[in-house]
Design a protein around this motif. Structure first.
Motif, PDB file in Angstrom:
ATOM      1  N   PHE A 164       0.824  -1.207   0.000  1.00  0.00           N
ATOM      2  CA  PHE A 164       0.000   0.000   0.000  1.00  0.00           C
ATOM      3  C   PHE A 164       0.856   1.254   0.000  1.00  0.00           C
ATOM      4  CE2 PHE A 164      -3.573  -2.713   1.196  1.00  0.00           C
ATOM      5  CZ  PHE A 164      -4.474  -2.232   0.258  1.00  0.00           C
ATOM      6  N   LEU A 165       1.985   1.180   0.703  1.00  0.00           N
ATOM      7  CA  LEU A 165       2.913   2.301   0.673  1.00  0.00           C
ATOM      8  C   LEU A 165       3.341   2.578  -0.765  1.00  0.00           C
ATOM      9  CD1 LEU A 165       4.957   4.280   1.908  1.00  0.00           C
ATOM     10  CD2 LEU A 165       6.523   2.374   2.102  1.00  0.00           C
ATOM     11  N   TYR A 166       3.698   1.504  -1.481  1.00  0.00           N
ATOM     12  CA  TYR A 166       4.146   1.705  -2.855  1.00  0.00           C
ATOM     13  C   TYR A 166       3.022   2.160  -3.757  1.00  0.00           C
ATOM     14  CZ  TYR A 166       8.916   0.989  -2.323  1.00  0.00           C
ATOM     15  OH  TYR A 166      10.204   1.210  -1.974  1.00  0.00           O
ATOM     16  N   ILE A 215      -1.360  17.571  -6.660  1.00  0.00           N
ATOM     17  CA  ILE A 215      -1.889  16.236  -6.332  1.00  0.00           C
ATOM     18  C   ILE A 215      -0.730  15.232  -6.298  1.00  0.00           C
ATOM     19  CG2 ILE A 215      -2.486  15.302  -8.613  1.00  0.00           C
ATOM     20  CD1 ILE A 215      -5.141  14.371  -7.367  1.00  0.00           C
ATOM     21  N   THR A 216       0.243  15.420  -7.200  1.00  0.00           N
ATOM     22  CA  THR A 216       1.432  14.559  -7.172  1.00  0.00           C
ATOM     23  C   THR A 216       2.172  14.752  -5.858  1.00  0.00           C
ATOM     24  OG1 THR A 216       1.625  15.223  -9.476  1.00  0.00           O
ATOM     25  CG2 THR A 216       3.349  13.838  -8.613  1.00  0.00           C
ATOM     26  N   LEU A 217       2.358  16.013  -5.506  1.00  0.00           N
ATOM     27  CA  LEU A 217       3.072  16.330  -4.268  1.00  0.00           C
ATOM     28  C   LEU A 217       2.360  15.726  -3.067  1.00  0.00           C
ATOM     29  CD1 LEU A 217       5.326  17.963  -2.847  1.00  0.00           C
ATOM     30  CD2 LEU A 217       3.741  19.875  -2.734  1.00  0.00           C
ATOM     31  N   SER A 218       1.020  15.824  -3.036  1.00  0.00           N
ATOM     32  CA  SER A 218       0.337  15.361  -1.830  1.00  0.00           C
ATOM     33  C   SER A 218       0.350  13.840  -1.731  1.00  0.00           C
ATOM     34  CB  SER A 218      -1.082  15.921  -1.754  1.00  0.00           C
ATOM     35  OG  SER A 218      -1.731  15.795  -2.975  1.00  0.00           O
ATOM     36  N   PHE A 219       0.240  13.134  -2.853  1.00  0.00           N
ATOM     37  CA  PHE A 219       0.380  11.677  -2.770  1.00  0.00           C
ATOM     38  C   PHE A 219       1.795  11.294  -2.352  1.00  0.00           C
ATOM     39  CE2 PHE A 219      -3.553  10.993  -5.305  1.00  0.00           C
ATOM     40  CZ  PHE A 219      -4.099   9.987  -4.529  1.00  0.00           C
ATOM     41  N   TYR A 220       2.746  12.067  -2.836  1.00  0.00           N
ATOM     42  CA  TYR A 220       4.148  11.782  -2.487  1.00  0.00           C
ATOM     43  C   TYR A 220       4.383  11.998  -0.996  1.00  0.00           C
ATOM     44  CZ  TYR A 220       9.156  11.535  -3.224  1.00  0.00           C
ATOM     45  OH  TYR A 220      10.470  11.154  -3.180  1.00  0.00           O
ATOM     46  N   MET A 252       3.713   7.712   5.373  1.00  0.00           N
ATOM     47  CA  MET A 252       3.387   6.313   5.639  1.00  0.00           C
ATOM     48  C   MET A 252       4.661   5.491   5.801  1.00  0.00           C
ATOM     49  SD  MET A 252       0.181   5.516   3.184  1.00  0.00           S
ATOM     50  CE  MET A 252       0.459   3.762   3.041  1.00  0.00           C
ATOM     51  N   ASP A 253       5.657   5.851   5.020  1.00  0.00           N
ATOM     52  CA  ASP A 253       6.939   5.173   5.089  1.00  0.00           C
ATOM     53  C   ASP A 253       7.493   5.253   6.507  1.00  0.00           C
ATOM     54  OD1 ASP A 253       8.989   3.780   3.983  1.00  0.00           O
ATOM     55  OD2 ASP A 253      10.119   5.562   3.396  1.00  0.00           O
ATOM     56  N   GLU A 254       7.332   6.427   7.106  1.00  0.00           N
ATOM     57  CA  GLU A 254       7.839   6.622   8.456  1.00  0.00           C
ATOM     58  C   GLU A 254       7.063   5.763   9.454  1.00  0.00           C
ATOM     59  OE1 GLU A 254       8.649  10.827  10.213  1.00  0.00           O
ATOM     60  OE2 GLU A 254       9.577  10.528   8.258  1.00  0.00           O
ATOM     61  N   VAL A 255       5.758   5.617   9.214  1.00  0.00           N
ATOM     62  CA  VAL A 255       4.954   4.784  10.101  1.00  0.00           C
ATOM     63  C   VAL A 255       5.400   3.333   9.990  1.00  0.00           C
ATOM     64  CG1 VAL A 255       2.627   3.950  10.577  1.00  0.00           C
ATOM     65  CG2 VAL A 255       2.982   6.322   9.933  1.00  0.00           C
ATOM     66  N   LEU A 256       5.702   2.910   8.755  1.00  0.00           N
ATOM     67  CA  LEU A 256       5.986   1.494   8.534  1.00  0.00           C
ATOM     68  C   LEU A 256       7.425   1.109   8.824  1.00  0.00           C
ATOM     69  CD1 LEU A 256       4.034   0.785   5.253  1.00  0.00           C
ATOM     70  CD2 LEU A 256       3.485   0.057   7.553  1.00  0.00           C
ATOM     71  N   ASP A 257       8.342   2.039   8.665  1.00  0.00           N
ATOM     72  CA  ASP A 257       9.751   1.689   8.786  1.00  0.00           C
ATOM     73  C   ASP A 257      10.245   1.901  10.213  1.00  0.00           C
ATOM     74  OD1 ASP A 257      12.390   1.242   8.598  1.00  0.00           O
ATOM     75  OD2 ASP A 257      12.711   2.451   6.804  1.00  0.00           O
ATOM     76  N   PRO A 258      10.440   0.809  10.953  1.00  0.00           N
ATOM     77  CA  PRO A 258      10.849   0.963  12.347  1.00  0.00           C
ATOM     78  C   PRO A 258      12.202   1.648  12.493  1.00  0.00           C
ATOM     79  CG  PRO A 258      10.637  -1.369  11.736  1.00  0.00           C
ATOM     80  CD  PRO A 258      10.349  -0.572  10.517  1.00  0.00           C
ATOM     81  N   ARG A 259      13.029   1.536  11.462  1.00  0.00           N
ATOM     82  CA  ARG A 259      14.356   2.157  11.578  1.00  0.00           C
ATOM     83  C   ARG A 259      14.229   3.674  11.621  1.00  0.00           C
ATOM     84  NH1 ARG A 259      18.646   0.387   7.358  1.00  0.00           N
ATOM     85  NH2 ARG A 259      16.881   0.963   6.115  1.00  0.00           N
ATOM     86  N   LEU A 260      13.361   4.201  10.722  1.00  0.00           N
ATOM     87  CA  LEU A 260      13.160   5.645  10.699  1.00  0.00           C
ATOM     88  C   LEU A 260      12.534   6.117  11.999  1.00  0.00           C
ATOM     89  CD1 LEU A 260      11.877   6.508   7.145  1.00  0.00           C
ATOM     90  CD2 LEU A 260      13.939   7.298   8.267  1.00  0.00           C
ATOM     91  N   ARG A 261      11.634   5.278  12.546  1.00  0.00           N
ATOM     92  CA  ARG A 261      10.977   5.654  13.775  1.00  0.00           C
ATOM     93  C   ARG A 261      12.018   5.810  14.887  1.00  0.00           C
ATOM     94  NH1 ARG A 261       6.559   1.535  15.207  1.00  0.00           N
ATOM     95  NH2 ARG A 261       6.489   1.496  12.950  1.00  0.00           N
TER      96      ARG A 261
END
Lengths: 318, 318, 325
Positions: free
Chosen positions: B232-234, B292-297, B303-312
């Motif tokens: 979903f992130l992708y 719209i491109t910017l906001s999806f990006y 979302m990447d930050e939510v999913l990636d424990p390393r970034l967290r």
């Protein structure tokens, strides 16, 4: 005068969950040419202590109080620039073998020469390379491997290269943090012997950090046992190893097989290390201590001087 | 160390046991993720913008109801036959034949969502399936699928659609969506494959195998739930690329002539030579596509930050 | 030695990929609805010329033979004749290719260098205003719609301010003037090139900046950075000599992976600025139903993408000794 004298050193980390007391009120001293070992479980603050001596704590780490006198000068009073010049020239480090301590995109010889060139502006590139060659002879790596990249080396060779790098500027003190942990047993033994002989050859002081008390007792003149950020027993090798006083030291010693091969029943230490954010009152080891008394819960332990060199941080032994 | 491993094993056993996976932990996980997401400024801006665009898409149905001249494609103001600037009757002005620009802009939002979300959804379905199969089956299947992915990855999607429209004539919007989906899956499948490879090592997959589950069952019941968040992130990143490709295609004059998209609006401004004299017409569609491109990006990055424990962890310490 | 073997392996892979593209394109052109002959031979040709071209392209042969003719013609550079120009296709695309390479590679290299440089600075000032501004700027330039950016640049800098020419690559008066030296001509090309270059550059440097920034932040946590600090190196040396070369590797990978997407932007930019490159030729050929030219332009663009990929891979291997040795 001692080469290094640390007095009442307290170090902590700021985290989202609160302030972590990583090292508290640690004092010790180290004579030139001697070696001192710190043992303890992971998370007891021994690595933090080593990093603090180099003033290389991560950005959220703070040295709250204490003094670190190196050759009579307090390292905490040095400016960043002065400290940078002391690093490696006076105090070098041997990192954990498992660590990716060598930069993968540079040649080994360049990485070692870099240390020399940084700290001696008079040194020419050729001269530095000549010295690197000599260092390779000392640590027993064939000269034709100098131009290799780290990924071409085995684990043992990488560790030798790191030792060669640590020796490059002939420092007065080397801090070795778990230098052999990830290596296999035979290589471990070779590397330890090598560090030992090089230490004697160059008359370098060593602070040896390990979780393995048998390695430390084999290697070091003095031993400090750490638990939950505090030093709990300190003394010369003989005293700590043969007549341990603190219950934690005793437990550590019985949880490892002895070097001489005597048959002991290996005892795991029950329980786990306490949370370093909310410090419990009283003795920190009391939850896991077989001989904890009522007073251990409320009263902080005191240093018990057993001999001029040997002391233990415990109130339950009289 | 030992404790940690046991902990993660228990966690995977929990996942294995389908019955224990009731709704509440999922909601709890969603809440925890949302709490992290809310701290992300860019994520909040992105989400707000997307809500606005969604409202625009919804509102696109209103103007044609007020007056047939507000039909985005066919409605022409009877009194105006050239491009005019903003007025009370046409808030954003009219295009070269007297059509209302605001109505077109609103309809464009609907088309952008339709194209972006459906193409992205299809490409992640393809990419996830192929990635899981390649990662799980390994060997020959893996090599074959990944070579195919490499091949498609080097194809410039826009130019491929161009060539196809040269051969097959004017392409319908859904055919365009399908082609975009068919050419934008390799990136997703690479990531999902890597994730599947690491999942394959985990004990709960091993346990399912031992329990006699078929390959299909393992892939879709045990691996898929674990790779879906990443998929979903992708998807958010694929939405942006699909919108851009469709807009570019329409801009070059190869879009579906029966739908008004922002790209097509830009093509009209450009081709009718109004770009230097009608900023009220040139600016809105370009700003909309870019935003719209910017906001999806931004949504994707948050979302990447939510999913990636390393970034967290990075956010915690730094 | 390892390096040549690595490049050799990549060359074989690229050759296979190209062969598949060549074949798929052949099948598409022969099997798409409509008459394949009218797609390859200009309907306005004299019957004799058409006859000659048909036999040359093997269009009167069965499909299998046609394929062999197709391959032979490809390798001898015979792509037929353009409907629009009435010239052999090969001549047209050879003339356009250098223009595309000039614009495209300059833009990508510039974007990568600036992206790496600014990403490094942003990561070094993580959380400060510099970083926030750079990240935001990168996000915006990375997501702005390319054709629109191109039109805005033309509107502002070519039309309103009149700093740059609106279209084309050369000014006739300069190139027809016998007195103009090579330097004047070069300046003229540069003058025409700045806006399209800026368009392509802006679209790309943002994503490279963002990748470099996060890669740098990851690299700074590596153990060898701690070693470098312990060695008493200056922060500048640590950043530039120890962190940046490692952190730039993912940027190089990403340049390679996004090349196909970048060439889309290249074609759009060429079209907007009427830059006489091969991407614009493809767009025009498609809208004029000039099939031979469209087919050849597409193949040539595929070759450009594949070979640029090879260049990027070689550069990566050169930068990362773990691949080189």
């Amino acid at each position: 005068m001692a080469l290094l004298e640390v007095e009442n050193l307290s170090i902590g980390y700021h985290s989202q969950k609160g302030y972590i007391h990583a090292v508290e009120d640690v004092s010790f001293s180290l004579e030139a040419g001697k070696s001192l070992g710190f043992v303890g479980e992971s998370g007891c603050g021994k690595t933090t202590l080593g990093m603090a001596l180099m003033r290389l704590l991560p950005p959220n780490g703070v040295i709250r109080e204490g003094r670190m006198l190196f050759e009579g000068n307090d390292l905490l009073k040095k400016s960043d620039e002065e400290m940078r010049e002391i690093r490696w020239k006076k105090v070098a480090m041997i990192f954990q073998a498992a660590m990716n301590a060598l930069n993968p995109v540079h040649r080994i010889e360049d990485q070692i020469a870099e240390a020399l060139l940084t700290h001696d502006p008079m040194c020419s590139k050729e001269e530095a390379m000549k010295q690197v060659e000599d260092l390779f002879v000392f640590v027993g790596i064939p000269k034709d491997r100098m131009r290799d990249y780290p990924h071409q080396y085995s684990g043992g060779m990488k560790q030798r290269a790191i030792i060669a790098m640590a020796l490059a500027c002939r420092p007065a003190l080397i801090i070795a943090d778990e230098p052999t942990t990830a290596l296999d047993v035979i290589v471990q033994d070779q590397i330890l012997k090598e560090i030992k002989s090089l230490q004697e050859l160059f008359k370098i002081s060593i602070i040896f950090i390990s979780h393995d008390i048998s390695v430390v007792s084999d290697f070091c003149d003095d031993i400090g046992v750490m638990y939950a950020g505090q030093l709990v027993e300190y003394g010369d090798r003989q005293e700590v190893f043969t007549s341990p006083v603190h219950p934690y030291t005793k437990a550590l010693l019985s949880s490892y097989p002895t070097v001489t091969g005597e048959k002991y029943k290996l005892e795991p230490i029950p329980g786990e290390t306490p949370n370093l954010i909310n410090q419990p009152s009283g003795c920190r080891f009391r939850h896991r201590c077989p001989s904890a008394g009522v007073s251990c819960k409320t009263e902080s332990p005191v240093w018990l001087k057993l001999t001029p060199t040997h002391r233990a941080f415990c109130s339950s032994i009289r | 160390m030992g404790r940690f491993e046991i902990g993660s094993y228990e966690m995977s056993m929990e996942k294995l046991n389908k019955k224990s996976l009731n709704r509440s932990p999922r909601i709890a996980r969603f809440r925890a993720g949302w709490a992290i997401y809310r701290q992300n400024l860019l994520g909040k801006i992105g989400l707000t913008l997307l809500v606005i665009f969604a409202l625009m898409a919804l509102c696109s149905f209103i103007p044609p109801l007020i007056d047939p001249m507000y039909q985005p494609m066919t409605g022409v103001d009877p009194d105006i036959a050239k491009s005019t600037g903003p007025s009370l009757r046409h808030w954003l002005g009219t295009d070269f034949m007297g059509r209302d620009i605001l109505s077109q802009l609103l309809a464009g939002a609907r088309v952008a969502f339709m194209v972006g979300v459906s193409a992205a959804f299809m490409s992640i379905v393809i990419g996830t399936t192929i990635g899981m199969i390649a990662g799980y089956m390994g060997k020959f299947v893996d090599t074959l699928l990944m070579r195919l992915a490499d091949m498609i990855m080097v194809m410039p999607t826009l130019l491929v659609v161009l060539i196809l429209s040269a051969l097959f004539g004017q392409l319908n919007i859904w055919i365009i969506v399908l082609i975009i989906a068919l050419f934008r899956w390799p990136g997703v499948s690479r990531v999902i494959r890597a994730q599947t490879l690491s999942l394959k090592q985990r004990p709960f997959i091993e346990a399912a195998k031992v329990a006699g589950a078929s390959h299909m069952r393992i892939i879709f019941r045990h691996i898929m739930p674990n790779v879906l968040p990443l998929a979903f992130l992708y998807m958010t990143f694929r939405v942006t690329s699909a919108i851009i490709i469709e807009a570019a295609l329409a801009f070059l004059g190869f879009g579906d002539p029966s739908t008004v998209s922002w790209g097509m609006m830009l093509q009209w401004v450009w081709k009718t030579g109004h770009m230097f004299k009608a900023p009220y017409w040139l600016l809105p569609p370009g700003i909309c596509i870019s935003l719209i491109t910017l906001s999806f990006y931004m949504l994707g990055r948050a979302m990447d930050e939510v999913l990636d424990p390393r970034l967290r962890k990075e956010a915690e310490t730094g | 030695m390892e390096l040549t073997r690595y490049i050799g392996r990549r060359l074989i892979q690229i050759a296979i990929i190209f062969f598949v593209i060549l074949t798929v394109l052949f099948l598409l052109f022969r099997l798409a609805p409509g008459d394949p002959v009218s797609r390859m031979v200009d309907p306005d040709m004299t019957p004799e010329d058409a006859e000659f071209l048909i036999s040359q392209l093997g269009l009167d042969q069965p499909l299998g033979m046609q394929y062999l003719y197709y391959l032979k013609n490809f390798f001898t550079g015979n792509f037929g004749e353009s409907f629009h120009y009435g010239q052999p296709v090969i001549e047209i695309i050879w003339a356009r290719l250098p223009n595309t390479i000039l614009l495209f590679t300059t833009a990508i290299i510039l974007a990568a260098l600036v992206g790496i440089f600014l990403g490094k600075i942003a990561s070094w000032h993580k959380g400060e205003t510099t970083d926030t501004l750079m990240t935001l700027g990168a996000l915006v330039t990375h997501t702005v719609f390319l054709p629109w950016l191109g039109l805005i640049l033309i509107w502002v800098f070519a039309y309103k301010l009149d700093w740059f020419p609106i279209t084309g690559m050369l000014s006739e008066e300069v190139w027809l003037d016998p007195g103009a030296g090579i330097f004047t001509k070069l300046i003229d090309v540069l003058h025409h090139m700045i806006l399209p270059l800026a368009t392509l550059f802006f679209i790309h440097f943002g994503s490279y900046l963002l990748i470099m920034r996060s890669s740098m932040l990851e690299t700074l946590k590596e153990d060898y950075i701690l070693t470098a600090r312990a060695k008493g190196l200056q922060e500048k040396v640590i950043r530039n000599h120890h962190a940046a070369p490692n952190a730039a590797l993912p940027v190089v990978t990403s340049v390679g992976l996004s090349l196909a997407f970048s060439i889309n932007g290249g074609a759009l930019t060429e079209t907007i600025f009427t830059w006489p490159g091969i991407g614009r030729e493809l767009v025009m050929a498609v809208s004029q139903n000039d099939y031979p030219l469209a087919q050849a332009s597409f193949l040539l663009i595929a070759i450009v993408v594949l070979l640029s990929n090879l260049v990027v891979d070689t550069l990566y291997a050169y930068l990362d000794p773990r691949i080189r040795y």
